[in-house]
Design a protein around this motif. Structure first.
Motif, PDB file in Angstrom:
ATOM      1  N   PRO A   9       6.856 -19.950 -34.607  1.00  0.00           N
ATOM      2  CA  PRO A   9       6.527 -18.696 -33.927  1.00  0.00           C
ATOM      3  C   PRO A   9       5.102 -18.210 -34.158  1.00  0.00           C
ATOM      4  O   PRO A   9       4.485 -18.509 -35.188  1.00  0.00           O
ATOM      5  CB  PRO A   9       7.521 -17.708 -34.549  1.00  0.00           C
ATOM      6  CG  PRO A   9       7.714 -18.217 -35.941  1.00  0.00           C
ATOM      7  CD  PRO A   9       7.663 -19.727 -35.836  1.00  0.00           C
ATOM      8  N   SER A  10       4.614 -17.441 -33.217  1.00  0.00           N
ATOM      9  CA  SER A  10       3.441 -16.594 -33.433  1.00  0.00           C
ATOM     10  C   SER A  10       3.929 -15.326 -34.132  1.00  0.00           C
ATOM     11  O   SER A  10       5.102 -14.984 -34.059  1.00  0.00           O
ATOM     12  CB  SER A  10       2.782 -16.208 -32.102  1.00  0.00           C
ATOM     13  OG  SER A  10       2.444 -17.342 -31.355  1.00  0.00           O
ATOM     14  N   ILE A  11       2.995 -14.640 -34.822  1.00  0.00           N
ATOM     15  CA  ILE A  11       3.389 -13.378 -35.442  1.00  0.00           C
ATOM     16  C   ILE A  11       2.427 -12.268 -35.016  1.00  0.00           C
ATOM     17  O   ILE A  11       1.269 -12.519 -34.677  1.00  0.00           O
ATOM     18  CB  ILE A  11       3.460 -13.452 -36.980  1.00  0.00           C
ATOM     19  CG1 ILE A  11       2.064 -13.634 -37.596  1.00  0.00           C
ATOM     20  CG2 ILE A  11       4.396 -14.550 -37.431  1.00  0.00           C
ATOM     21  CD1 ILE A  11       2.058 -13.410 -39.122  1.00  0.00           C
ATOM     22  N   ALA A  12       2.947 -11.051 -35.028  1.00  0.00           N
ATOM     23  CA  ALA A  12       2.127  -9.861 -34.769  1.00  0.00           C
ATOM     24  C   ALA A  12       2.676  -8.734 -35.625  1.00  0.00           C
ATOM     25  O   ALA A  12       3.894  -8.622 -35.797  1.00  0.00           O
ATOM     26  CB  ALA A  12       2.180  -9.477 -33.294  1.00  0.00           C
ATOM     27  N   THR A  22      -1.386 -12.805 -41.838  1.00  0.00           N
ATOM     28  CA  THR A  22      -1.606 -13.962 -40.975  1.00  0.00           C
ATOM     29  C   THR A  22      -0.683 -15.099 -41.404  1.00  0.00           C
ATOM     30  O   THR A  22      -0.094 -15.048 -42.490  1.00  0.00           O
ATOM     31  CB  THR A  22      -3.065 -14.448 -41.063  1.00  0.00           C
ATOM     32  OG1 THR A  22      -3.352 -14.825 -42.420  1.00  0.00           O
ATOM     33  CG2 THR A  22      -4.040 -13.370 -40.611  1.00  0.00           C
ATOM     34  N   LEU A  23      -0.599 -16.096 -40.535  1.00  0.00           N
ATOM     35  CA  LEU A  23       0.190 -17.284 -40.869  1.00  0.00           C
ATOM     36  C   LEU A  23      -0.613 -18.191 -41.782  1.00  0.00           C
ATOM     37  O   LEU A  23      -1.772 -18.495 -41.492  1.00  0.00           O
ATOM     38  CB  LEU A  23       0.515 -18.073 -39.601  1.00  0.00           C
ATOM     39  CG  LEU A  23       1.553 -17.512 -38.627  1.00  0.00           C
ATOM     40  CD1 LEU A  23       1.593 -18.378 -37.382  1.00  0.00           C
ATOM     41  CD2 LEU A  23       2.914 -17.454 -39.277  1.00  0.00           C
ATOM     42  N   ILE A  81       7.465 -14.575 -32.565  1.00  0.00           N
ATOM     43  CA  ILE A  81       7.569 -14.807 -31.121  1.00  0.00           C
ATOM     44  C   ILE A  81       7.621 -16.297 -30.836  1.00  0.00           C
ATOM     45  O   ILE A  81       6.693 -17.041 -31.162  1.00  0.00           O
ATOM     46  CB  ILE A  81       6.358 -14.175 -30.405  1.00  0.00           C
ATOM     47  CG1 ILE A  81       6.250 -12.698 -30.759  1.00  0.00           C
ATOM     48  CG2 ILE A  81       6.451 -14.390 -28.895  1.00  0.00           C
ATOM     49  CD1 ILE A  81       4.871 -12.109 -30.548  1.00  0.00           C
ATOM     50  N   TYR A  95       8.870  -6.823 -22.607  1.00  0.00           N
ATOM     51  CA  TYR A  95       8.662  -5.444 -23.019  1.00  0.00           C
ATOM     52  C   TYR A  95       9.894  -4.775 -23.621  1.00  0.00           C
ATOM     53  O   TYR A  95       9.783  -4.074 -24.618  1.00  0.00           O
ATOM     54  CB  TYR A  95       8.177  -4.610 -21.822  1.00  0.00           C
ATOM     55  CG  TYR A  95       6.817  -5.035 -21.325  1.00  0.00           C
ATOM     56  CD1 TYR A  95       5.662  -4.702 -22.020  1.00  0.00           C
ATOM     57  CD2 TYR A  95       6.691  -5.790 -20.174  1.00  0.00           C
ATOM     58  CE1 TYR A  95       4.407  -5.098 -21.585  1.00  0.00           C
ATOM     59  CE2 TYR A  95       5.437  -6.197 -19.712  1.00  0.00           C
ATOM     60  CZ  TYR A  95       4.304  -5.847 -20.424  1.00  0.00           C
ATOM     61  OH  TYR A  95       3.061  -6.251 -19.986  1.00  0.00           O
ATOM     62  N   GLU A 124       8.922 -17.380 -27.584  1.00  0.00           N
ATOM     63  CA  GLU A 124       9.397 -17.382 -26.195  1.00  0.00           C
ATOM     64  C   GLU A 124       8.932 -18.632 -25.455  1.00  0.00           C
ATOM     65  O   GLU A 124       7.954 -19.268 -25.817  1.00  0.00           O
ATOM     66  CB  GLU A 124       8.881 -16.128 -25.461  1.00  0.00           C
ATOM     67  CG  GLU A 124       9.425 -14.812 -25.996  1.00  0.00           C
ATOM     68  CD  GLU A 124      10.865 -14.529 -25.572  1.00  0.00           C
ATOM     69  OE1 GLU A 124      11.469 -15.386 -24.894  1.00  0.00           O
ATOM     70  OE2 GLU A 124      11.374 -13.463 -25.948  1.00  0.00           O
ATOM     71  N   GLU A 156       6.603  -9.007 -35.838  1.00  0.00           N
ATOM     72  CA  GLU A 156       7.306  -9.730 -34.786  1.00  0.00           C
ATOM     73  C   GLU A 156       7.088 -11.229 -34.954  1.00  0.00           C
ATOM     74  O   GLU A 156       5.996 -11.676 -35.311  1.00  0.00           O
ATOM     75  CB  GLU A 156       6.776  -9.304 -33.415  1.00  0.00           C
ATOM     76  CG  GLU A 156       6.933  -7.827 -33.134  1.00  0.00           C
ATOM     77  CD  GLU A 156       6.159  -7.420 -31.881  1.00  0.00           C
ATOM     78  OE1 GLU A 156       6.761  -7.362 -30.802  1.00  0.00           O
ATOM     79  OE2 GLU A 156       4.943  -7.173 -32.022  1.00  0.00           O
TER      80      GLU A 156
END
Lengths: 60, 369
Positions: free
Chosen positions: B301-304, B325-326, B366, B49, B368, B364
């Motif tokens: 990574p994922s994206i948002a 989108t990717l 991501i 967060y 992680e 973003e």
């Protein structure tokens, strides 16, 4: 230990017409996730999809 | 640290021939980097967060506000050079449900733990040091989990005085049984427990690496979620090989930010109309372009996305119909696709930008653990 509260999952086609990314909704936020083993969200999707009733929808 | 402890550490370092160099395995231990946000209210589920690399793992244990707080001269760690901290503020109290928990977690890649020689007779201990201040006093559990072998440990420390900064050091046992895979996947998690229901407290706390059992996780943990007056503050987290904590290894903000960006990074507009990447229309409706990440990420990574974006073609902005989108991605490059209304513009070059009505849109990335 990486469970996500996924409420929706759907494949997306890349420009070659293949399933590539998966759009998921987690806590009202949409994430676009690559189907790559090292990606933590993808691992969570695979776990989510094992649960009865959970299905990754086909691409539009 | 006392003089005696400093001398003891010097002796240990000399014995192990590890003079100087990087000591702190933890990234962002001083809580200086908070790429996502500096404050997030209404937290009742797991996620990252605010301060980078520190995850909140919670459910059914109250509602919390997490923030990156600014320390002042009245905070003891400030005198040690810390200007930021991780703060958790209880806004809805609770007795945790049986499966309820509030934890702060820090995950480490396996390839960054090879120096421990885990799984051999030469396996090394770690020492964790940190500053903590909490309203609630009493016994707290510091736990750990190693993915390879499925082992856990749990050790206790005491918060002695309410709302008073205290410096804690905990020696984490060596694991002589289980090697850690040398790759970019998760090797271990360090967990600070702050609330735990009966699912996690009815077993036996394990002071050595033992096969994981939920009931053994947090035996004896006090409940920090029992009053909305309760706060928890942490800073100065250092994890190093050995058994004696050394002074915190302060790193520059730029270096720490770059280390954090291996796991999470964001493109953030500074002003309206800022451009993110160039690309081209590959059909009458689809625009694609490549964005080069700021540093190689741990994984693809994922994206948002948050906010309003547009594609600029010729002399005007085109609103997005879908995306971003990717289309394809690596740990270094992300190919982003969007669609716009059909205007017979296939083949035109353009750029992807935040809309002229939005000066703080962001995307973003991501990766992680």
């Amino acid at each position: 230990m990486n469970n996500l509260d996924i409420t929706k999952a759907q494949y997306l086609h890349d420009i070659y017409g293949n399933n590539y990314a998966i759009n998921i909704v987690v806590n009202d936020k949409t994430l676009c996730v690559p189907p790559i083993a090292g990606n933590t969200e993808y691992q969570a999707i695979l776990e989510w999809a094992k649960i009865d009733g959970n299905t990754i929808a086909d691409a539009d | 640290m006392t003089k005696a402890a400093e001398l003891a550490k010097m002796g240990e370092v000399l014995t192990n021939s590890q003079i100087g160099g990087r000591r702190n395995i933890v990234i962002n231990g001083a809580m200086n980097v908070a790429q996502r946000a500096t404050s997030q209210a209404s937290i009742s589920s797991a996620g990252y967060y605010t301060v980078d690399r520190f995850k909140i793992n919670t459910n059914n244990a109250g509602v919390w506000t997490m923030s990156q707080e600014t320390l002042s001269s009245s905070d003891t760690p400030f005198t040690e050079g810390f200007t930021k901290g991780l703060k958790l503020d209880c806004t809805t109290s609770a007795t945790p449900a049986s499966n309820g928990t509030l934890q702060v977690q820090y995950a480490i890649e396996g390839q960054d733990l090879q120096q421990l020689s885990s799984g051999t007779s030469s396996a090394k201990t770690l020492v964790l040091s940190f500053w903590i201040k909490a309203t609630k006093t009493g016994t707290n559990v510091l736990g750990g989990y190693q993915d390879d072998g499925g082992k856990q440990f749990g050790l206790t420390y005491t918060i002695n005085s309410s709302n008073t900064w205290e410096y804690k050091t905990i020696t984490i046992p060596a694991n002589t049984a289980d090697a850690i895979t040398n790759d970019a996947t998760r090797g271990r998690i360090v967990t600070w427990y702050f609330s735990a229901g009966t699912d996690r407290t009815t077993g036996t706390l394990r002071s050595t690496w033992t096969t994981y059992a939920t009931a053994d996780e947090a035996v004896g943990q006090v409940n920090h979620a029992d009053n909305t007056s309760n706060n928890i503050h942490i800073t100065g987290v250092q994890l190093e090989v050995g058994s004696v904590a050394t002074p915190f290894e302060h790193r520059s903000f730029g270096e720490e930010l770059a280390l954090c960006q291996r796991y999470y990074q964001k493109w953030l507009a500074d002003t309206a109309n800022d451009s993110m990447f160039t690309g081209a229309m590959i059909s009458d409706t689809q625009f694609i372009g490549d964005y080069f990440l700021k540093t190689s990420m741990r994984a693809v990574p994922s994206i948002a996305s948050t906010g309003t974006f547009a594609v600029r073609l010729k002399t005007s902005d085109r609103a997005l119909a879908t995306g971003p989108t990717l289309n394809r991605a690596t740990p270094d490059t992300v190919q982003i696709a969007v669609t716009i209304a059909d205007n017979n513009e296939s083949g035109f070059a353009g750029f992807f930008k935040c809309a002229n009505s939005d000066d703080d849109a962001f995307i973003e990335f991501i990766g992680e653990l």
